[in-house]
Scaffold this active site. Structure first.
Site, PDB file in Angstrom:
ATOM      1  N   SER A  18       0.839  -1.194   0.000  1.00  0.00           N
ATOM      2  CA  SER A  18       0.000   0.000   0.000  1.00  0.00           C
ATOM      3  C   SER A  18       0.877   1.247   0.000  1.00  0.00           C
ATOM      4  CB  SER A  18      -0.969  -0.047   1.195  1.00  0.00           C
ATOM      5  OG  SER A  18      -1.988   0.922   1.058  1.00  0.00           O
ATOM      6  N   GLU A  29      -2.388  -2.453  -7.799  1.00  0.00           N
ATOM      7  CA  GLU A  29      -3.607  -2.745  -7.040  1.00  0.00           C
ATOM      8  C   GLU A  29      -4.045  -1.474  -6.340  1.00  0.00           C
ATOM      9  OE1 GLU A  29      -3.950  -2.848  -3.425  1.00  0.00           O
ATOM     10  OE2 GLU A  29      -1.976  -1.938  -3.292  1.00  0.00           O
ATOM     11  N   HIS A  75      -5.619  -5.397  -1.197  1.00  0.00           N
ATOM     12  CA  HIS A  75      -6.151  -5.057   0.118  1.00  0.00           C
ATOM     13  C   HIS A  75      -7.303  -5.952   0.575  1.00  0.00           C
ATOM     14  CE1 HIS A  75      -3.858  -1.371  -0.515  1.00  0.00           C
ATOM     15  NE2 HIS A  75      -4.098  -1.055   0.741  1.00  0.00           N
TER      16      HIS A  75
END
Length: 293
Positions: A99, A203, A270
Site C-alpha cells: 500500500s 492494485e 487489500h
C-alpha cells in the site's frame, strides 16, 4: 528457527489494541515481533512526526537481534521518510509491507536493499478471523512470507490475459504496488519508473473508478510505464465502479495504445488475498503463468 521482525510505523497511526491483537495472533502462528520502546508518537493521523518515524526506522534496521523490518500498516506518510532517509545507515534486512509502503519498497530496490511486497503486521488479526476463507487465505499468505524469508521460491500464479497473450515469455524485474501511491509521487524525486523489461503489478482500495483512471493516466503520461514489458493487476477492493465499466477495460483503455500486455487475476491487494513477492527480483510470464523470482 523462525525469523524475528522489527516493527516500524512509517505512515498512519494504528490503535495499540489492534497491534496487540495482531501480535498475539502472529505469535500463535510462530511469528515473533519486536516492538520498540515507543513505536508511535501520534501526530494528527500519522504515527509520529518525520523525525520520530525516521528514528524508529533506523533503530529497526540497527537491531542485531532481528531478521526483517515490518511495517505495522500503510495509510499515508511513507513518502515523507523516503526523501529524508540516509540509505547508508540501513542494513540488508528486507523491508516488508504494501500500500503506502510501495514508495519505500521502490526506493529500497533502487538503493540495492531487499524488500517484500506483502501483508502488514496489523493484518495478523486475520489469522484468527471468524470467516474460515479469510483465515485460510491469511495462513497461506503469512506462510508464504515466512517461506520467502527462508529463501524458498514462491509458487506460480495463473493469470487471465486481458489483451492478446504473447507467444514468447516475458521476463524482467517485478515492481509496482499501490496505484494511487505511485501516482502521487509522479513528478517528484521519488517518481516511480519501471525498469526496462519490468513486469508491473498494480492494485488499489477504496477509490472510485474516475480516480483510478486519473492515477493510471498520471503514471502513463509521466513515463513511468514507458519501459515496462507487461502490467498485471491485482485486486481493487471496494473500488466503486461506474455503471458496467470493468476495471480491466479501464486499464486497457490507456495501456493498449502503448502496446503493453495486460493481465488480471493476481491474488494481491487489500482484500482477502495478498500473496507476498520479492520486490525487484526477476519474474517470468509464460503460458499465462506468473513465475515469481
Amino acid at each position: 528457527m523462525s525469523p524475528i521482525f522489527s516493527l516500524i510505523a512509517p505512515a498512519s497511526y494504528t490503535r495499540p489494541e489492534i497491534l496487540a491483537q495482531a501480535a498475539q495472533a502472529l505469535q500463535s502462528f510462530g511469528i515473533a515481533v519486536r516492538f520498540p520502546a515507543r513505536l508511535q508518537n501520534q501526530k494528527r493521523y500519522l504515527a509520529g512526526d518525520v523525525d520520530h518515524r525516521l528514528q524508529t526506522l533506523y533503530d529497526a534496521y540497527a537491531d542485531p537481534g532481528t531478521d526483517a523490518v515490518w511495517a505495522v500498516r500503510g495509510g499515508y506518510g511513507c513518502a515523507h521518510l523516503a526523501t529524508e532517509i540516509d540509505w547508508d545507515r540501513l542494513s540488508a534486512k528486507p523491508l516488508i509491507g504494501y500500500s503506502d509502503l510501495s514508495v519505500l519498497l521502490d526506493q529500497c530496490h533502487r538503493h540495492g536493499l531487499p524488500a517484500i511486497h506483502g501483508p502488514v503486521m496489523k493484518e495478523g488479526v486475520k489469522l484468527t478471523a471468524d470467516d474460515p476463507a479469510l483465515r485460510a487465505a491469511s495462513h497461506r499468505d503469512f506462510g508464504a512470507l515466512l517461506a520467502l524469508l527462508e529463501g524458498k521460491p514462491a509458487e506460480s500464479v495463473t493469470l487471465t490475459p486481458v489483451s492478446s497473450a504473447l507467444e514468447n515469455p516475458i521476463e524482467g524485474p517485478l515492481v509496482g504496488g499501490n496505484l494511487s501511491t505511485l501516482a502521487s509521487v509522479a513528478g517528484s524525486s521519488l517518481a516511480f519508473r519501471a525498469p526496462p523489461g519490468a513486469i508491473v503489478i498494480l492494485e488499489d482500495v477504496g477509490e472510485p473508478y474516475y480516480r483510478l483512471e486519473r492515477d493510471l493516466w498520471q503514471l502513463a503520461y509521466s513515463g513511468a510505464l514507458d519501459d515496462a514489458a507487461a502490467v498485471c493487476i491485482g485486486t481493487f477492493e471496494d473500488c466503486v465502479p461506474y455503471g458496467e465499466l470493468h476495471i480491466e477495460t479501464l486499464f486497457e483503455t490507456w495501456l493498449a495504445p502503448r502496446g503493453l500486455p495486460l493481465y488480471a487475476g493476481l491474488p494481491i491487494g487489500h482484500g482477502r488475498d495478498n500473496l507476498p513477492w520479492r520486490y525487484g527480483t526477476n519474474a517470468r510470464i509464460a503460458a499465462n503463468q506468473l513465475h515469481f523470482g
